[in-house]
Motif scaffolding. Structure first.
Motif, mmCIF file in Angstrom:
data_model
loop_
_atom_site.group_PDB
_atom_site.id
_atom_site.type_symbol
_atom_site.label_atom_id
_atom_site.label_comp_id
_atom_site.label_asym_id
_atom_site.label_seq_id
_atom_site.Cartn_x
_atom_site.Cartn_y
_atom_site.Cartn_z
ATOM 1 N N LEU A 30 60.870 24.346 -16.326
ATOM 2 C CA LEU A 30 62.310 24.461 -16.542
ATOM 3 C C LEU A 30 62.464 23.569 -17.902
ATOM 4 N N GLY A 31 63.465 24.158 -18.422
ATOM 5 C CA GLY A 31 63.885 23.479 -19.939
ATOM 6 C C GLY A 31 64.474 24.495 -20.775
ATOM 7 N N ALA A 32 64.867 24.193 -21.925
ATOM 8 C CA ALA A 32 65.807 24.877 -22.753
ATOM 9 C C ALA A 32 64.607 25.685 -23.570
ATOM 10 N N THR A 33 64.317 25.503 -24.821
ATOM 11 C CA THR A 33 63.555 26.247 -25.491
ATOM 12 C C THR A 33 62.030 25.971 -25.093
ATOM 13 N N ARG A 34 61.290 26.755 -24.473
ATOM 14 C CA ARG A 34 59.971 26.296 -24.018
ATOM 15 C C ARG A 34 59.001 27.475 -24.557
ATOM 16 N N ASP A 35 59.326 28.589 -25.225
ATOM 17 C CA ASP A 35 58.179 29.564 -25.496
ATOM 18 C C ASP A 35 57.287 28.882 -26.596
ATOM 19 N N ARG A 36 57.926 28.155 -27.474
ATOM 20 C CA ARG A 36 56.980 27.696 -28.494
ATOM 21 C C ARG A 36 55.921 26.621 -27.843
ATOM 22 N N ALA A 37 56.487 25.925 -27.009
ATOM 23 C CA ALA A 37 55.362 24.737 -26.594
ATOM 24 C C ALA A 37 54.423 25.574 -25.543
ATOM 25 N N LEU A 38 54.707 26.538 -24.883
ATOM 26 C CA LEU A 38 54.107 27.393 -24.041
ATOM 27 C C LEU A 38 52.998 28.027 -24.835
ATOM 28 N N MET A 39 53.298 28.842 -26.127
ATOM 29 C CA MET A 39 52.597 29.418 -26.819
ATOM 30 C C MET A 39 51.544 28.369 -27.541
ATOM 31 N N ASP A 40 51.792 27.201 -27.988
ATOM 32 C CA ASP A 40 50.880 26.119 -28.245
ATOM 33 C C ASP A 40 49.861 25.972 -27.217
ATOM 34 N N GLU A 41 50.342 26.012 -26.008
ATOM 35 C CA GLU A 41 49.285 25.513 -25.124
ATOM 36 C C GLU A 41 48.538 26.636 -24.662
ATOM 37 N N LEU A 42 48.800 27.908 -24.736
ATOM 38 C CA LEU A 42 47.991 29.035 -24.836
ATOM 39 C C LEU A 42 46.948 29.242 -25.973
ATOM 40 N N PHE A 43 47.344 28.673 -27.265
ATOM 41 C CA PHE A 43 46.309 28.635 -28.327
ATOM 42 C C PHE A 43 45.138 27.687 -27.803
ATOM 43 N N LYS A 44 45.624 26.459 -27.389
ATOM 44 C CA LYS A 44 44.799 25.732 -26.923
ATOM 45 C C LYS A 44 43.856 26.276 -25.971
ATOM 46 N N CYS A 45 44.141 26.857 -24.932
ATOM 47 C CA CYS A 45 43.563 27.455 -23.976
ATOM 48 C C CYS A 45 42.585 28.536 -24.423
ATOM 49 N N VAL A 46 43.055 29.392 -25.356
ATOM 50 C CA VAL A 46 42.027 30.534 -25.833
ATOM 51 C C VAL A 46 40.998 29.691 -26.594
ATOM 52 N N PHE A 47 41.114 28.877 -27.466
ATOM 53 C CA PHE A 47 39.793 28.068 -27.906
ATOM 54 C C PHE A 47 38.862 27.340 -26.740
ATOM 55 N N ALA A 48 39.763 26.639 -25.899
ATOM 56 C CA ALA A 48 38.956 26.239 -24.897
ATOM 57 C C ALA A 48 38.006 27.351 -23.997
ATOM 58 N N LYS A 49 38.678 28.494 -23.868
ATOM 59 C CA LYS A 49 37.957 29.466 -22.995
ATOM 60 C C LYS A 49 36.758 30.055 -23.739
ATOM 61 N N HIS A 50 37.190 30.250 -25.134
ATOM 62 C CA HIS A 50 35.965 30.720 -25.956
ATOM 63 C C HIS A 50 34.661 29.707 -25.961
ATOM 64 N N TRP A 51 34.996 28.276 -26.011
ATOM 65 C CA TRP A 51 33.865 27.399 -25.975
ATOM 66 C C TRP A 51 33.299 27.439 -24.518
ATOM 67 N N LEU A 52 33.945 27.567 -23.414
ATOM 68 C CA LEU A 52 33.412 27.690 -21.972
ATOM 69 C C LEU A 52 32.472 28.883 -21.906
ATOM 70 N N LEU A 53 32.718 29.979 -22.732
ATOM 71 C CA LEU A 53 32.030 31.102 -22.545
ATOM 72 C C LEU A 53 30.903 30.904 -23.386
ATOM 73 N N LYS A 54 31.030 30.157 -24.446
ATOM 74 C CA LYS A 54 29.686 30.061 -25.421
ATOM 75 C C LYS A 54 28.848 29.035 -24.784
ATOM 76 N N LEU A 55 29.458 27.902 -24.231
ATOM 77 C CA LEU A 55 28.647 26.849 -23.751
ATOM 78 C C LEU A 55 29.116 26.501 -22.394
ATOM 79 N N PRO A 56 28.566 27.274 -21.371
ATOM 80 C CA PRO A 56 28.987 27.127 -19.863
ATOM 81 C C PRO A 56 28.833 25.820 -19.363
#
Length: 145
Positions: A30-56
């Motif tokens: 819940l919140g007013a403008t959240r797309d920017r914050a959600l997008m930032d979280e997904l950027f972090k997750c993409v990097f984290a997933k890459h490294w999880l695949l690279k170094l299980p």
């Protein structure tokens, strides 16, 4: 609460997966403008997933939330210029589980598209893009040219 494991997941495009993630996360917060914050979280997750695949070995068996957080800690050490030392993944465990399942469906490592531009287009509303002077030509039109 857990993401329903029995739901059949059909192959989808990267953009559709990011839109699904955006809608899922927006429905949980819940919140007013959240797309920017959600997008930032997904950027972090993409990097984290890459490294999880690279170094299980970075992962924690059976716990995607701890795995993503541990992997992101590694990302911050390996790529200090991209994220601040104080940055953390702020998504809750259920949201991270959903994100991980969507990432598994689209196979981030075999993507030929620019993942970050597709993520940006899915999360940044037209108003945000226009206010920043950014306008996008649809990929189909670019391919045609």
């Amino acid at each position: 609460m857990q993401v329903e494991q029995s739901l059949e997941l059909l192959p989808i495009s990267h953009r559709s997966a990011f839109q699904n993630i955006r809608n899922f996360l927006a429905g949980r917060l819940l919140g007013a403008t959240r797309d920017r914050a959600l997008m930032d979280e997904l950027f972090k997750c993409v990097f984290a997933k890459h490294w999880l695949l690279k170094l299980p070995s970075l992962g924690v068996a059976g716990d995607s939330s701890k795995s993503y957080r541990a992997s992101f800690a590694h990302v911050k050490n390996v790529l200090p210029g991209i994220f601040l030392a104080a940055d953390e993944i702020e998504l809750d465990p259920v949201s991270l589980q959903y994100v991980d399942r969507q990432f598994d469906i689209i196979d981030l490592e075999k993507c030929r598209a620019d993942i970050f531009s597709e993520l940006y287009e899915a999360f940044a509303g037209a108003g945000v893009k226009a206010s920043e002077g950014q306008f996008f030509t649809p990929t189909v039109a670019v391919d045609l040219l």
